[in-house]
Enzyme design. Structure first.
Site, mmCIF file in Angstrom:
data_model
loop_
_atom_site.group_PDB
_atom_site.id
_atom_site.type_symbol
_atom_site.label_atom_id
_atom_site.label_comp_id
_atom_site.label_asym_id
_atom_site.label_seq_id
_atom_site.Cartn_x
_atom_site.Cartn_y
_atom_site.Cartn_z
ATOM 1 N N VAL A 144 0.821 -1.223 0.000
ATOM 2 C CA VAL A 144 0.000 0.000 0.000
ATOM 3 C C VAL A 144 0.853 1.270 0.000
ATOM 4 C CG1 VAL A 144 -2.043 -1.037 1.067
ATOM 5 C CG2 VAL A 144 -0.282 -0.001 2.525
ATOM 6 N N ASN A 147 -7.054 -1.655 6.532
ATOM 7 C CA ASN A 147 -6.595 -2.356 7.736
ATOM 8 C C ASN A 147 -5.071 -2.489 7.796
ATOM 9 O OD1 ASN A 147 -6.723 -4.642 9.900
ATOM 10 N ND2 ASN A 147 -5.776 -5.628 8.118
ATOM 11 N N TYR A 174 3.553 5.648 16.376
ATOM 12 C CA TYR A 174 2.434 4.728 16.108
ATOM 13 C C TYR A 174 1.111 5.380 16.510
ATOM 14 C CZ TYR A 174 -0.796 0.861 16.204
ATOM 15 O OH TYR A 174 -1.906 0.073 15.987
ATOM 16 N N THR A 188 -2.613 -12.191 16.423
ATOM 17 C CA THR A 188 -2.199 -11.529 15.186
ATOM 18 C C THR A 188 -0.673 -11.419 15.221
ATOM 19 O OG1 THR A 188 -1.983 -9.181 15.787
ATOM 20 C CG2 THR A 188 -4.227 -10.026 15.528
ATOM 21 N N PHE A 223 0.851 -8.584 15.149
ATOM 22 C CA PHE A 223 1.125 -7.189 15.510
ATOM 23 C C PHE A 223 2.345 -7.036 16.414
ATOM 24 C CE2 PHE A 223 0.500 -3.538 18.320
ATOM 25 C CZ PHE A 223 0.333 -2.514 17.411
HETATM 26 P P1 NDP Z 1 -0.871 -8.077 11.681
HETATM 27 O O1 NDP Z 1 0.593 -7.759 11.763
HETATM 28 O O2 NDP Z 1 -1.317 -9.433 12.086
HETATM 29 O O3 NDP Z 1 -1.380 -7.801 10.196
HETATM 30 C C1 NDP Z 1 -0.999 -6.656 9.511
HETATM 31 C C2 NDP Z 1 -1.329 -6.808 8.055
HETATM 32 O O4 NDP Z 1 -0.883 -5.622 7.365
HETATM 33 C C3 NDP Z 1 -0.634 -7.985 7.421
HETATM 34 O O5 NDP Z 1 -1.562 -8.655 6.602
HETATM 35 C C4 NDP Z 1 0.461 -7.367 6.574
HETATM 36 O O6 NDP Z 1 0.634 -8.174 5.422
HETATM 37 C C5 NDP Z 1 -0.192 -6.033 6.217
HETATM 38 N N1 NDP Z 1 0.772 -5.016 5.811
HETATM 39 C C6 NDP Z 1 1.782 -4.489 6.541
HETATM 40 N N2 NDP Z 1 2.469 -3.612 5.788
HETATM 41 C C7 NDP Z 1 1.872 -3.581 4.568
HETATM 42 C C8 NDP Z 1 2.121 -2.884 3.364
HETATM 43 N N3 NDP Z 1 3.136 -2.006 3.251
HETATM 44 N N4 NDP Z 1 1.296 -3.090 2.313
HETATM 45 C C9 NDP Z 1 0.283 -3.958 2.410
HETATM 46 N N5 NDP Z 1 -0.013 -4.655 3.510
HETATM 47 C C10 NDP Z 1 0.798 -4.469 4.575
HETATM 48 O O7 NDP Z 1 -1.603 -6.936 12.527
HETATM 49 P P2 NDP Z 1 -3.107 -6.793 13.060
HETATM 50 O O8 NDP Z 1 -4.023 -7.650 12.290
HETATM 51 O O9 NDP Z 1 -3.061 -6.936 14.523
HETATM 52 O O10 NDP Z 1 -3.372 -5.265 12.749
HETATM 53 C C11 NDP Z 1 -4.182 -4.820 11.673
HETATM 54 C C12 NDP Z 1 -4.467 -3.348 11.865
HETATM 55 O O11 NDP Z 1 -5.095 -3.136 13.107
HETATM 56 C C13 NDP Z 1 -3.223 -2.454 11.867
HETATM 57 O O12 NDP Z 1 -3.543 -1.247 11.208
HETATM 58 C C14 NDP Z 1 -2.964 -2.231 13.342
HETATM 59 O O13 NDP Z 1 -2.270 -1.021 13.576
HETATM 60 C C15 NDP Z 1 -4.381 -2.180 13.864
HETATM 61 N N6 NDP Z 1 -4.552 -2.493 15.282
HETATM 62 C C16 NDP Z 1 -4.044 -3.648 15.837
HETATM 63 C C17 NDP Z 1 -4.243 -3.910 17.186
HETATM 64 C C18 NDP Z 1 -3.677 -5.111 17.857
HETATM 65 O O14 NDP Z 1 -3.572 -5.099 19.105
HETATM 66 N N7 NDP Z 1 -3.364 -6.171 17.157
HETATM 67 C C19 NDP Z 1 -5.047 -3.015 18.024
HETATM 68 C C20 NDP Z 1 -5.504 -1.825 17.339
HETATM 69 C C21 NDP Z 1 -5.287 -1.602 16.023
HETATM 70 P P3 NDP Z 1 1.972 -8.379 4.599
HETATM 71 O O15 NDP Z 1 3.095 -8.431 5.593
HETATM 72 O O16 NDP Z 1 1.742 -9.678 3.890
HETATM 73 O O17 NDP Z 1 2.034 -7.209 3.673
HETATM 74 C C1 8X3 Z 2 -2.574 -1.546 19.015
HETATM 75 C C2 8X3 Z 2 -3.104 -1.434 20.405
HETATM 76 O O1 8X3 Z 2 -2.550 -0.733 22.769
HETATM 77 O O2 8X3 Z 2 -0.838 -1.945 21.521
HETATM 78 O O3 8X3 Z 2 -2.999 -0.475 18.255
HETATM 79 O O4 8X3 Z 2 -1.332 0.339 20.963
HETATM 80 S S1 8X3 Z 2 -1.899 -0.906 21.443
#
Ligand code: NDP
Ligand code: 8X3
Length: 252
Positions: free
Chosen positions: A57, A83, A149, A185, A187
């Site tokens: 992206v 996402n 972040y 996840t 993350f």
């Molecule tokens: P994951 O790391 O499990 O998934 C992140 C996804 O983003 C992967 O599919 C990765 O795929 C993709 N991604 C990362 N960089 C790129 C890129 N440059 N282009 C395209 N795709 C990309 O994280 P989560 O599912 O936990 O998080 C998803 C979203 O939710 C994020 O925006 C995160 O900030 C947010 N979030 C997460 C929380 C948590 O506690 N887990 C809480 C609050 C928000 P690939 O590497 O294959 O490109």
């Molecule tokens: C991810 C949730 O609390 O780790 O956005 O920042 S936290």
């Protein structure tokens, strides 16, 4: 008529679960991310419903081209789920790696902008659509090491609200989903540069949210009647809440 969704970051975590949930509900889903092998597995589980799309992206031209050349049955996007995103590092700002800051800004802000800008005109033309952005509680509440972040997620929150203003009268809806800690996840593994032990310790002895909880929020927001816009959903694990301000005292 079945709807069509475009989900970024669909190879793992929330994005994979949101894709599965929407596909199971009958929505056609363009599942995009960088890791094509994981997307292929997802598509294989949902033949004809999920179109895998290898996409970074952060690449503005690639985003524009990919969206302009989708197969016709996936081209009219009703639901955009922005996402894809990540946190890199949890150290104090004065020690942070600038490349980590750049990657967060480029993915969480610029990538989200590029996808939104490429998909919105079609939604406006068709007079229907829903943009669902993944923010975070980190965009509202500060915490040590949250620096860039959290700032990217504050951007996501405000951009979502401003989109509502720009889209006034078009019928297009915008929702920002802002979760707290969520397990199952990648993350935290990504945040800590692949350190699995450190990542697992984040969720030790507590019950975090799950990707299913997030997919439920997305599905619920998207399934409201057309006259209802869910602006923001903030959700946290019951085990996570707030601490008092920290006071630095120079005397005991
Ligand atoms: P994951 O790391 O499990 O998934 C992140 C996804 O983003 C992967 O599919 C990765 O795929 C993709 N991604 C990362 N960089 C790129 C890129 N440059 N282009 C395209 N795709 C990309 O994280 P989560 O599912 O936990 O998080 C998803 C979203 O939710 C994020 O925006 C995160 O900030 C947010 N979030 C997460 C929380 C948590 O506690 N887990 C809480 C609050 C928000 P690939 O590497 O294959 O490109
Ligand atoms: C991810 C949730 O609390 O780790 O956005 O920042 S936290």
């Amino acid at each position: 008529m079945p709807k069509t969704a475009f989900v970024t970051g669909a190879s793992a975590g929330f994005g994979a679960e949101i894709t599965r949930r929407l596909a199971t509900e009958g929505t056609r889903v363009v599942a995009s991310a960088r890791r094509a092998d994981l997307l292929a597995n997802l598509a294989a589980d949902h033949p004809d419903r999920v179109h895998p799309l290898e996409l970074d992206v952060r690449d503005k031209t690639a985003v524009e081209q990919a969206i302009a050349t989708l197969p016709p049955e996936f081209a009219d996007i009703d639901i955009l789920v922005n996402n894809a995103g990540l946190a890199k590092g949890l150290g104090p700002a004065q020690e942070a790696d600038l490349d980590d800051w750049d990657q967060m800004l480029d993915t969480n802000c610029r990538g989200l902008m590029y996808c939104t800008r490429a998909i919105l005109p079609g939604m406006v033309e068709r007079g229907r659509g829903h943009v669902i952005n993944l923010g975070s509680v980190a965009g509202t509440y500060p915490y040590p090491g949250g620096n860039v972040y959290g700032a990217t997620k504050a951007f996501v929150h405000q951009f979502s609200q401003n989109l509502r203003s720009d889209l006034h009268g078009t019928g297009i809806r915008v929702t920002c989903i802002e979760p707290g800690m969520c397990g199952d996840t990648e993350f935290s593994t990504v945040r800590f540069g692949g350190d699995q032990d450190r990542a697992q310790a984040v969720y030790k002895g507590m019950q975090p949210l799950t990707p299913t909880d997030i997919a439920e929020a997305v599905s619920w927001a998207a399934s409201q009647p057309a006259h209802v816009n869910i602006n923001v959903i903030e959700l946290m694990p019951t085990a996570q809440s707030f601490a008092p301000f920290q006071i630095h005292r120079t005397e005991p």
